[in-house]
Scaffold this motif. Structure first.
Motif, PDB file in Angstrom:
ATOM      1  N   VAL A 125       0.468  -1.166   0.162  1.00 47.62           N
ATOM      2  CA  VAL A 125      -0.038  -0.425  -0.639  1.00 47.62           C
ATOM      3  C   VAL A 125       0.516   1.411  -0.299  1.00 47.62           C
ATOM      4  O   VAL A 125       1.638   1.476   0.473  1.00 47.62           O
ATOM      5  CB  VAL A 125      -0.974  -0.104   1.447  1.00 47.62           C
ATOM      6  CG1 VAL A 125      -1.463   1.613   1.226  1.00 47.62           C
ATOM      7  CG2 VAL A 125      -1.992  -1.044   0.779  1.00 47.62           C
ATOM      8  N   ILE A 126       0.063   1.801  -0.611  1.00 54.05           N
ATOM      9  CA  ILE A 126       1.247   3.632  -0.929  1.00 54.05           C
ATOM     10  C   ILE A 126       0.548   4.504  -0.036  1.00 54.05           C
ATOM     11  O   ILE A 126      -0.849   4.837  -0.581  1.00 54.05           O
ATOM     12  CB  ILE A 126       1.226   3.820  -2.745  1.00 54.05           C
ATOM     13  CG1 ILE A 126       2.197   2.607  -3.090  1.00 54.05           C
ATOM     14  CG2 ILE A 126       1.832   4.779  -2.582  1.00 54.05           C
ATOM     15  CD1 ILE A 126       2.106   3.041  -4.827  1.00 54.05           C
ATOM     16  N   ILE A 127       1.157   4.957   0.533  1.00 57.35           N
ATOM     17  CA  ILE A 127       0.273   6.256   1.698  1.00 57.35           C
ATOM     18  C   ILE A 127       0.989   7.629   1.189  1.00 57.35           C
ATOM     19  O   ILE A 127       2.231   7.989   1.530  1.00 57.35           O
ATOM     20  CB  ILE A 127       0.152   5.855   2.875  1.00 57.35           C
ATOM     21  CG1 ILE A 127      -0.309   4.737   3.294  1.00 57.35           C
ATOM     22  CG2 ILE A 127      -0.381   7.147   4.052  1.00 57.35           C
ATOM     23  CD1 ILE A 127      -0.102   4.402   4.599  1.00 57.35           C
ATOM     24  N   VAL A 128       0.457   8.469   0.241  1.00 57.72           N
ATOM     25  CA  VAL A 128       0.435   9.805  -0.116  1.00 57.72           C
ATOM     26  C   VAL A 128      -0.380  10.770   0.762  1.00 57.72           C
ATOM     27  O   VAL A 128      -1.398  10.997   0.106  1.00 57.72           O
ATOM     28  CB  VAL A 128       0.606   9.758  -1.817  1.00 57.72           C
ATOM     29  CG1 VAL A 128       1.373  11.452  -1.759  1.00 57.72           C
ATOM     30  CG2 VAL A 128       1.894   8.738  -2.229  1.00 57.72           C
ATOM     31  N   TYR A 167      -3.400   1.879  -3.833  1.00 52.86           N
ATOM     32  CA  TYR A 167      -3.275   0.150  -3.700  1.00 52.86           C
ATOM     33  C   TYR A 167      -2.566  -0.113  -5.186  1.00 52.86           C
ATOM     34  O   TYR A 167      -3.118   0.711  -6.661  1.00 52.86           O
ATOM     35  CB  TYR A 167      -4.326  -0.411  -4.672  1.00 52.86           C
ATOM     36  CG  TYR A 167      -5.101  -0.459  -2.728  1.00 52.86           C
ATOM     37  CD1 TYR A 167      -4.566  -1.240  -2.061  1.00 52.86           C
ATOM     38  CD2 TYR A 167      -6.636   0.276  -2.792  1.00 52.86           C
ATOM     39  CE1 TYR A 167      -5.380  -0.947  -0.241  1.00 52.86           C
ATOM     40  CE2 TYR A 167      -7.018  -0.091  -1.330  1.00 52.86           C
ATOM     41  CZ  TYR A 167      -6.331  -0.067   0.198  1.00 52.86           C
ATOM     42  OH  TYR A 167      -7.130  -0.543   0.970  1.00 52.86           O
ATOM     43  N   PRO A 168      -0.505   0.298  -5.282  1.00 56.95           N
ATOM     44  CA  PRO A 168      -0.005  -0.018  -6.367  1.00 56.95           C
ATOM     45  C   PRO A 168      -1.137  -1.034  -7.598  1.00 56.95           C
ATOM     46  O   PRO A 168      -0.386  -0.060  -9.149  1.00 56.95           O
ATOM     47  CB  PRO A 168       1.033  -1.171  -5.519  1.00 56.95           C
ATOM     48  CG  PRO A 168       0.711  -1.837  -4.783  1.00 56.95           C
ATOM     49  CD  PRO A 168      -0.553  -0.782  -4.479  1.00 56.95           C
ATOM     50  N   GLN A 169      -1.976  -1.566  -7.554  1.00 53.40           N
ATOM     51  CA  GLN A 169      -2.109  -2.263  -8.912  1.00 53.40           C
ATOM     52  C   GLN A 169      -2.737  -1.587  -9.630  1.00 53.40           C
ATOM     53  O   GLN A 169      -3.103  -1.213 -10.709  1.00 53.40           O
ATOM     54  CB  GLN A 169      -2.891  -4.056  -8.319  1.00 53.40           C
ATOM     55  CG  GLN A 169      -4.164  -3.617  -7.987  1.00 53.40           C
ATOM     56  CD  GLN A 169      -3.716  -3.479  -6.121  1.00 53.40           C
ATOM     57  OE1 GLN A 169      -2.928  -3.769  -5.909  1.00 53.40           O
ATOM     58  NE2 GLN A 169      -4.957  -3.947  -5.514  1.00 53.40           N
ATOM     59  N   ALA A 180       5.204  -1.612 -12.210  1.00 55.85           N
ATOM     60  CA  ALA A 180       4.598  -1.304 -10.731  1.00 55.85           C
ATOM     61  C   ALA A 180       5.090  -0.292 -10.187  1.00 55.85           C
ATOM     62  O   ALA A 180       5.731   0.761 -10.505  1.00 55.85           O
ATOM     63  CB  ALA A 180       6.777  -2.220 -10.395  1.00 55.85           C
ATOM     64  N   ALA A 181       4.118   0.115  -9.559  1.00 51.93           N
ATOM     65  CA  ALA A 181       4.312   1.543  -8.463  1.00 51.93           C
ATOM     66  C   ALA A 181       4.653   1.164  -7.026  1.00 51.93           C
ATOM     67  O   ALA A 181       3.989   0.105  -6.474  1.00 51.93           O
ATOM     68  CB  ALA A 181       2.662   1.454  -8.248  1.00 51.93           C
ATOM     69  N   GLU A 241       6.289  10.865   1.281  1.00 56.15           N
ATOM     70  CA  GLU A 241       7.175   9.376   0.213  1.00 56.15           C
ATOM     71  C   GLU A 241       6.122  10.636  -0.843  1.00 56.15           C
ATOM     72  O   GLU A 241       5.056  11.209  -0.864  1.00 56.15           O
ATOM     73  CB  GLU A 241       5.546   9.087   1.209  1.00 56.15           C
ATOM     74  CG  GLU A 241       5.690   8.164   2.172  1.00 56.15           C
ATOM     75  CD  GLU A 241       7.379   7.232   1.967  1.00 56.15           C
ATOM     76  OE1 GLU A 241       6.896   6.971   1.152  1.00 56.15           O
ATOM     77  OE2 GLU A 241       8.220   6.854   2.677  1.00 56.15           O
ATOM     78  N   ARG A 242       6.637   9.699  -2.121  1.00 49.39           N
ATOM     79  CA  ARG A 242       6.211  10.877  -3.190  1.00 49.39           C
ATOM     80  C   ARG A 242       6.368   8.910  -3.637  1.00 49.39           C
ATOM     81  O   ARG A 242       7.091   8.166  -3.724  1.00 49.39           O
ATOM     82  CB  ARG A 242       7.401  11.538  -3.892  1.00 49.39           C
ATOM     83  CG  ARG A 242       7.781  12.334  -2.740  1.00 49.39           C
ATOM     84  CD  ARG A 242       6.468  13.476  -2.651  1.00 49.39           C
ATOM     85  NE  ARG A 242       6.659  14.063  -4.265  1.00 49.39           N
ATOM     86  CZ  ARG A 242       6.734  14.866  -4.619  1.00 49.39           C
ATOM     87  NH1 ARG A 242       7.605  15.678  -4.133  1.00 49.39           N
ATOM     88  NH2 ARG A 242       6.181  15.142  -6.191  1.00 49.39           N
ATOM     89  N   LEU A 243       5.189   9.188  -5.046  1.00 58.12           N
ATOM     90  CA  LEU A 243       4.669   8.105  -5.729  1.00 58.12           C
ATOM     91  C   LEU A 243       6.010   7.421  -7.249  1.00 58.12           C
ATOM     92  O   LEU A 243       6.577   9.191  -7.484  1.00 58.12           O
ATOM     93  CB  LEU A 243       3.415   8.584  -6.718  1.00 58.12           C
ATOM     94  CG  LEU A 243       3.126   7.371  -7.581  1.00 58.12           C
ATOM     95  CD1 LEU A 243       3.486   5.693  -7.152  1.00 58.12           C
ATOM     96  CD2 LEU A 243       1.647   7.157  -8.128  1.00 58.12           C
TER      97      LEU A 243
END
Length: 427
Positions: free
Chosen positions: A168-171, A177-179, A196-197, A206-208
């Motif tokens: 899980v990506i938290i920005v 959700y990466p998918q 991929a993310a 936190e950056r994407l």
């Protein structure tokens, strides 16, 4: 008669396109059996009634990012999720808070835990990992549970899987959700292949980062346009602008033996500079720096409305180039802010800087009401040159914008630091 699909995640559009492609061969959509399983629970952990068609839930994307499952009222804000049924006979399945392990109410995203005779005793000669995942106590249960590491929720008794806990990506306080991000990037351009993310900590934030395979037939001079298409699609779909978009050689994405994306390994290789990069874009501009001098506003005294509008527009286009790192050639006065690198938080910052530069009161969400540089410049010129109080902005039909306006009103009396923190959490 029966086609199991245990992908992570299961895409509703894939089920539809597959059924359409093989309809002439006699395949029926009802044959699909979307399910959830893992090796540690050899193998099925949840499955539907095979006599019923797959359950498709149109979930509100923003609510899902906040950890809640709610049916979307607007198709443009919907994310299609495929149900995976219920635990098989003699087995149990729960959704719990990943930190406290307390059972979660239905329609709340949490970690999936399972119990039953199919659950293994542990990992061979891996005692630490066995202790962390197996034999876990949950609530008042008198038996042990297996932590799956997968996230999901239960809706009307059926399990919906949303992603992996560690992925899980938290920005700025919002879950991605990466998918979902990967799928949006893949659909942005015909030359984009699965990628991929993941997130990286850049300047304590936190950056994407998006790493995408690129079709080997894609010309070198076309790659910048592919990056731009990915950025626009991700910003429009998920309201987050990537820190970096990396195009890598086809076939070089780290995957498992079964073809699942190894996001952690991809992140490691990205940070170590070990990816087979063909083209890379990285933003060179961060969020507003308090020490950075504001862009000086041009004088408007004595100008006609048209001339004032033109000068404000020039200031705004300059601001966009400086703040969003979009190339000057891609800035367009008639193009929506959302397509030029502005996410919702940056749009609020634009309103603040316009107020400061031109000494005119503006609603914080003015960029939603006037979504292009040309429209916003015209509105601001009218307020600056007009007499009396500024005219009210037009009524908003967008519920999200109205919610944000209410939130901003609620933090007016807080300190700048407190207000910024609350806005970041809400974002």
């Amino acid at each position: 008669r029966l086609a199991f699909c245990g992908a992570e995640p299961i895409h509703a559009a894939t089920l539809t396109s597959f059924a359409e492609a093989f309809e002439t061969a006699g395949f029926r959509p009802h044959s699909f059996y979307p399910c959830y399983g893992l090796a540690e629970s050899t193998l099925l952990a949840a499955g539907p009634d095979s006599t019923e068609p797959p359950t498709i839930l149109a979930a509100d994307r923003a609510e899902l990012g906040a950890g809640r499952a709610k049916v979307a009222t607007d198709d443009s804000a919907a994310q299609q999720l495929v149900g995976c049924g219920r635990a098989p006979a003699g087995h149990e399945l729960l959704v719990v808070d990943p930190d406290t392990l307390q059972p979660q109410p239905d329609r709340t995203v949490g970690e999936i835990v399972v119990a039953g005779p199919s659950v293994a005793h542990g990992y061979w000669r891996r005692e630490e990992e066995t202790a962390a995942a197996f034999g876990v106590s949950i609530g008042d249960s008198d038996h042990a549970w297996l932590r799956t590491g997968d996230l999901g929720f239960v809706y009307e008794g059926e399990l919906f899987v949303t992603g992996r806990l560690k992925d899980v990506i938290i920005v700025r306080g919002r879950n991605y959700y990466p998918q979902d991000l990967e799928k949006t990037a893949e659909l942005a351009d015909a030359d984009v292949l699965p990628g991929a993310a993941f997130s990286c900590e850049i300047d304590d934030e936190e950056r994407l980062v998006l790493v995408c395979q690129i079709d080997r037939s894609c010309r070198q001079d076309a790659r910048p346009a592919v990056v731009d298409a990915i950025r626009r699609a991700v910003l429009a779909e998920h309201e987050v602008d990537p820190y970096a978009v990396v195009l890598i050689r086809q076939g070089s994405l780290p995957v498992t033996s079964s073809g699942k994306v190894q996001r952690s390994l991809c992140r490691e290789r990205y940070l170590a500079g070990e990816l087979k990069v063909l083209h890379q874009w990285t933003t060179s501009v961060g969020r507003r720096d308090a020490n950075r001098p504001a862009i000086e506003a041009p004088p408007l005294d004595g100008l006609s409305l048209a001339a004032a509008t033109e000068r404000i527009e020039e200031w705004m286009l300059h601001w966009l180039v400086e703040r969003t790192d979009v190339d000057t050639s891609q800035i367009d006065r008639q193009r929506p802010f959302a397509e030029q690198g502005l996410d919702s938080l940056t749009a609020v910052e634009l309103s603040g800087e316009l107020e400061e530069a031109f000494a005119v009161e503006l609603p914080p969400i003015v960029a939603w009401n006037y979504p292009t540089p040309a429209a916003l410049a015209g509105y601001l010129a009218e307020q600056k040159l007009g007499a009396g109080e500024p005219a009210a902005a037009p009524a908003m039909d967008d519920p999200a914008a109205a919610d944000l306006e209410a939130l901003l009103a609620s933090v007016e009396d807080l300190s700048d630091e407190e207000a910024q923190r609350l806005l970041a959490e809400e974002e």
